[in-house]
Design an enzyme around this catalytic site. Sequence first.
Site, PDB file in Angstrom:
ATOM      1  N   THR A 142      17.987 -38.083 -28.355  1.00 24.63           N
ATOM      2  CA  THR A 142      17.658 -36.899 -29.151  1.00 24.63           C
ATOM      3  C   THR A 142      18.323 -36.961 -30.517  1.00 24.63           C
ATOM      4  OG1 THR A 142      17.363 -35.527 -27.182  1.00 24.63           O
ATOM      5  CG2 THR A 142      17.850 -34.373 -29.248  1.00 24.63           C
ATOM      6  N   SER A 143      19.624 -37.253 -30.511  1.00 29.22           N
ATOM      7  CA  SER A 143      20.346 -37.263 -31.792  1.00 29.22           C
ATOM      8  C   SER A 143      19.841 -38.379 -32.701  1.00 29.22           C
ATOM      9  CB  SER A 143      21.856 -37.417 -31.548  1.00 29.22           C
ATOM     10  OG  SER A 143      22.180 -38.719 -31.114  1.00 29.22           O
ATOM     11  N   GLY A 191      17.078 -37.784 -23.230  1.00 27.67           N
ATOM     12  CA  GLY A 191      18.517 -37.981 -23.125  1.00 27.67           C
ATOM     13  C   GLY A 191      19.222 -37.490 -24.380  1.00 27.67           C
ATOM     14  N   CYS A 192      20.539 -37.348 -24.276  1.00 24.24           N
ATOM     15  CA  CYS A 192      21.313 -36.777 -25.375  1.00 24.24           C
ATOM     16  C   CYS A 192      21.392 -37.728 -26.568  1.00 24.24           C
ATOM     17  CB  CYS A 192      22.710 -36.380 -24.896  1.00 24.24           C
ATOM     18  SG  CYS A 192      23.589 -37.658 -23.976  1.00 24.24           S
ATOM     19  N   TYR A 193      21.783 -38.979 -26.319  1.00 22.14           N
ATOM     20  CA  TYR A 193      21.846 -39.928 -27.434  1.00 22.14           C
ATOM     21  C   TYR A 193      20.476 -40.083 -28.105  1.00 22.14           C
ATOM     22  CZ  TYR A 193      26.512 -41.697 -25.975  1.00 22.14           C
ATOM     23  OH  TYR A 193      27.835 -41.839 -25.669  1.00 22.14           O
TER      24      TYR A 193
END
Lengths: 348, 348, 348, 348
Positions: free
Chosen positions: B156-157, B152-154
């Site tokens: 990953t960051s 997921g995007c969150y």
Amino acid sequence: MKNIVIIGATGYAGQQLVSILLKHKHIRISMIISNSHVGKLFSDVIGKFRGATDLRCSSLDDLYKKINDIDLVFLALPHGKSNKIINKLIQINKKIKIIDLGADFRLEKNSDFLKWYNFTHENTNLIKKFKYCIPELHRDRLRNSNYIANPGCYPTSILLAIAPVISNKNILIDKVICNSLSGVSGSGRNPSYSNSFCEINGSAKAYSIGEHRHLSEIDQQLKIMSKNIKTIQFTPHLIPINRGIISTITITLKNELDIDSNLKELFREFYSDDSFIKISQNEPSLNEVCNTNNCILYPYYDKRTNNIVIISIIDNLIKGAAGQAVQNMNILMNYKENTGLKFPVIFP
Amino acid sequence: MKNIVIIGATGYAGQQLVSILLKHKHIRISMIISNSHVGKLFSDVIGKFRGATDLRCSSLDDLYKKINDIDLVFLALPHGKSNKIINKLIQINKKIKIIDLGADFRLEKNSDFLKWYNFTHENTNLIKKFKYCIPELHRDRLRNSNYIANPGCYPTSILLAIAPVISNKNILIDKVICNSLSGVSGSGRNPSYSNSFCEINGSAKAYSIGEHRHLSEIDQQLKIMSKNIKTIQFTPHLIPINRGIISTITITLKNELDIDSNLKELFREFYSDDSFIKISQNEPSLNEVCNTNNCILYPYYDKRTNNIVIISIIDNLIKGAAGQAVQNMNILMNYKENTGLKFPVIFP
Amino acid sequence: MKNIVIIGATGYAGQQLVSILLKHKHIRISMIISNSHVGKLFSDVIGKFRGATDLRCSSLDDLYKKINDIDLVFLALPHGKSNKIINKLIQINKKIKIIDLGADFRLEKNSDFLKWYNFTHENTNLIKKFKYCIPELHRDRLRNSNYIANPGCYPTSILLAIAPVISNKNILIDKVICNSLSGVSGSGRNPSYSNSFCEINGSAKAYSIGEHRHLSEIDQQLKIMSKNIKTIQFTPHLIPINRGIISTITITLKNELDIDSNLKELFREFYSDDSFIKISQNEPSLNEVCNTNNCILYPYYDKRTNNIVIISIIDNLIKGAAGQAVQNMNILMNYKENTGLKFPVIFP
Amino acid sequence: MKNIVIIGATGYAGQQLVSILLKHKHIRISMIISNSHVGKLFSDVIGKFRGATDLRCSSLDDLYKKINDIDLVFLALPHGKSNKIINKLIQINKKIKIIDLGADFRLEKNSDFLKWYNFTHENTNLIKKFKYCIPELHRDRLRNSNYIANPGCYPTSILLAIAPVISNKNILIDKVICNSLSGVSGSGRNPSYSNSFCEINGSAKAYSIGEHRHLSEIDQQLKIMSKNIKTIQFTPHLIPINRGIISTITITLKNELDIDSNLKELFREFYSDDSFIKISQNEPSLNEVCNTNNCILYPYYDKRTNNIVIISIIDNLIKGAAGQAVQNMNILMNYKENTGLKFPVIFP
């Protein structure tokens, strides 16, 4: 690989030019000239370029020393700044090619520069050597020429929209009214009240009504295209987006058009060989052209009013500046015209 | 040239995937699957792709018929939708490679899918075959695997920001608090009050405090990385931009760090082989990563508080979704990891 | 009708103050002081006020001459600018009331001004006479005082959120981490790259991590409220909106809270007499407080992590500046506290 | 205190109406009618109204029962919805006053409703009883009338701009071309692709060229004002702001204007008694009228082209809807015309 140089790469048009040229397979950026950042990494001046290039900014003097190794120079400077530099460049290197993204060679008469831009050329001969060129309309002008005056963003969007109509002799144009909407990058990168976030966000405004500088080049080119159109009414507006131009052109007519006349077909034929011009079936959204070198045209004949309305959208920094400059370079260099100008689709 | 297929290409992550893959030199998009647009030109469904592709949308049934000619399938579907399709795909073609951009294979336990996503897998064996992979952290997991659960995007960051700190055994982590800001494309393309222009523009909000679904995969991966971190406090926020994520991670410490400890150096070494991870000297702006596959990290040790603060920024649709999926594909296919992932610089 | 004067009315906080005071039934704006626009109509300097006021800008010298007719002076100036002016004002008129919206009297120690703001007071006695006052927390401080240091925007949003937690002795606070998001008007009206439209729009960034000036007043007030909290981790962010602040405060705890403890109830009781503080049932959107003097608080106890998370939203120019200044004036003048502060609902 | 009722208060125009009327000193909102939210607090449906009102939503049936206690009803409904309700209301209460913010009574001929809005009135008598009224142009129409058709937002901005020109018989109008830019609230509150954040933000578009519904009422009113203007070319555009309209009207002329003709003076005299109309010396920014009931006009005579260009800006939800409706109510009720319509200045 040809060696090119960019003078004025830190403005928005200049940055866009660097971006495009870094990916262009036939050329190499030899130098980036910025007198105010000499010696610095370009990617430290414009952080977005970190990882994309390790070029350092050089001075104009650095350029003059190496000018004989350079094939082509782009200039993206405020008006009044490029003409002296160019005079010097071409004195040293007679074969060099020049593409000026600024306004300094867009007009034909020295008196017009005084009137619209408040400066005059010392070397008036040079003005004549520069060719104003929107490739789709003026490719032929570039034969035997080495110097290009790259058109302004508003004129590009407007002239591309009007040209097919003028080309059809059965359409008798009465008057042309153009309203354009521009993103804020069009007003440059220098901070001011008029481009500060809180003044722009949630707002919009018309400006320079009847006296915008781009009128001079629009009028000049219209006169070349047709004896019947003297001038247009041009009202630019600033809207709260970063990039893009919508021009809405209304053409009032002297004759009624045949109910069968197919305006879209006229446009499609006129631009049948031009891969960057798209004729749309519906009113297009500006984001359809952002980050492309395309111009999307939507022509509409309104039977009720007997007017033609044309929507013309471009990315002001690409087709309206750096992309068109590269397209012009491709022609000068005999590359395929769309070399380096097919970008990945970006949305949203 | 390998043949790949994209299922679910009309969402924002799916569009981004099509955009990247159209320019990838080693693969060809064989089919775009969209059951609701079967037969239509993809560029008519998503106008921005006009001129970029003339692929038409196909049905899942079309895909099943041709699946033996396909090398790899990407799925970009809402959660709960991909697991059944994948079961069928791999029954027909045992060698096919799968990269799921959705959440259906990101967790290890079937019970966690029920708890966080409210569905269960029938084929629990399949869950184990999928490897959750942020390349910079988990490349090794992909050896001998054909199935990837794209993160997921969150997560990953956040995971990219915490990993270097965990790797240093001299830093004793107490608690981890993460606040993230996301662009609106992260909430998908379906229209709703919560993503309509007038509700978003000029506003911002925290949401799903303490219960966002991405917590499940963050927790699971943290446990693998360290026995000491059980969970994090995660507060996502929606801000009025189209794309991008800023995660601000505060790590409270049990021990004081040596005044000489150089946090930035730790990060630089940890990611010395990873071209997409940039360690910044200053607080970065989100637009520095937009439209790139980069993650920019800015680690800061605050002597006053004895906390570490890390800023981590990515483009949610690229490094947080489609770009990372292609990066994962490159590893699966033994291509150079950054193939097709070096985009032109876009600004502003 | 009391006569008030505003010094520094052309900044965003100053404009907001003029806007509020023009509608305040008990006071009259006698003078607007702007040394750079002396003699001009205020509505010519700030076009939005056309039709709302025909006051002209006066000079400080004009003010000194008439200061004995004035009841109260507001100052909305950059830090370091108001202390000398105030010294002079109170020498001439001993009874005058002063509300300083800037930072010049927010701290207690002269050495802190040097450390955080890089200036020192000549008249250290004056520092002690100023009362730092968020009305909901510090009303009592104003008894027998004529001078108010109006709090900063970030501290207002943060202190209002933490105060109820500190007030409950059963909650043992470990650490406090605060992430705040601010609109661009918070950075002032002077044009710069960092507030120009194209740099802000579509982006966001953390800044001044661990060293933002507002930390000094937050720390100072926290110490007064509790012996246990020494400092907080404060990470401000700029997001692309004109006005508003979201502060997301995470409080890690030393003890587990009773599962029955009702955090929202604690907050409701703590602020039961304060009409501007709203305790929300759901995560609020920032636009719910924009153009109001309200602070909306959303407290959440996360059993999973044993942390408290509080969302606190205010309009930075109203509750975070001009509105709170008028609220403070109402207390000084013995008016009803919400006089002039109930605005029409504006949405979207 | 008069008792008024609002039917359709949850749309953007309806919310604005509630906001204005809550502060109006002569009236009391007796009921808010929303069939889909019966029984709920209005402030729970539209969170922004928390603290501003504790009215609950009622049903139409509730209204019919109490209609004899009501003095005036506002309707803010999608077209085709209000005419039946009004028929019923006036049958029960013959004295009731009605202001319809929708389109259902803006046209004169039943056939025009069919043509432009695709519905017909059963009670054609009722159409005649409704008076279309922009107060500055049509106040006189309201004598002896109880029923008002409140004008559309685009027509308000356009007709106010053209009226002074038509009034001067020395100006011979040839053609009128109008380009308008509207904020997104103009397209209503229902979520759709065309008003979702990511599709709007960073974009803009022209729409409904030559066939926008507001053309019908513009044409109808122009015919009443002048025999010479048959129709206009009207091209509306959507731009990424929440509220506001800019109309840019170009009038081509049959005669040359005397070089001394002072267009601004003509406008100032024409609107000398109208406090909401401001004649600007410069091109105004849209944010100068946002959150006001003003219309700012900037007329410009372009000698070069012999065209008149007029910029007209309004807040679409106030002067273009709810504010004008209250202004009309003030006339009907014999209140001062600007009662309840002088709002605090809001900027940025």
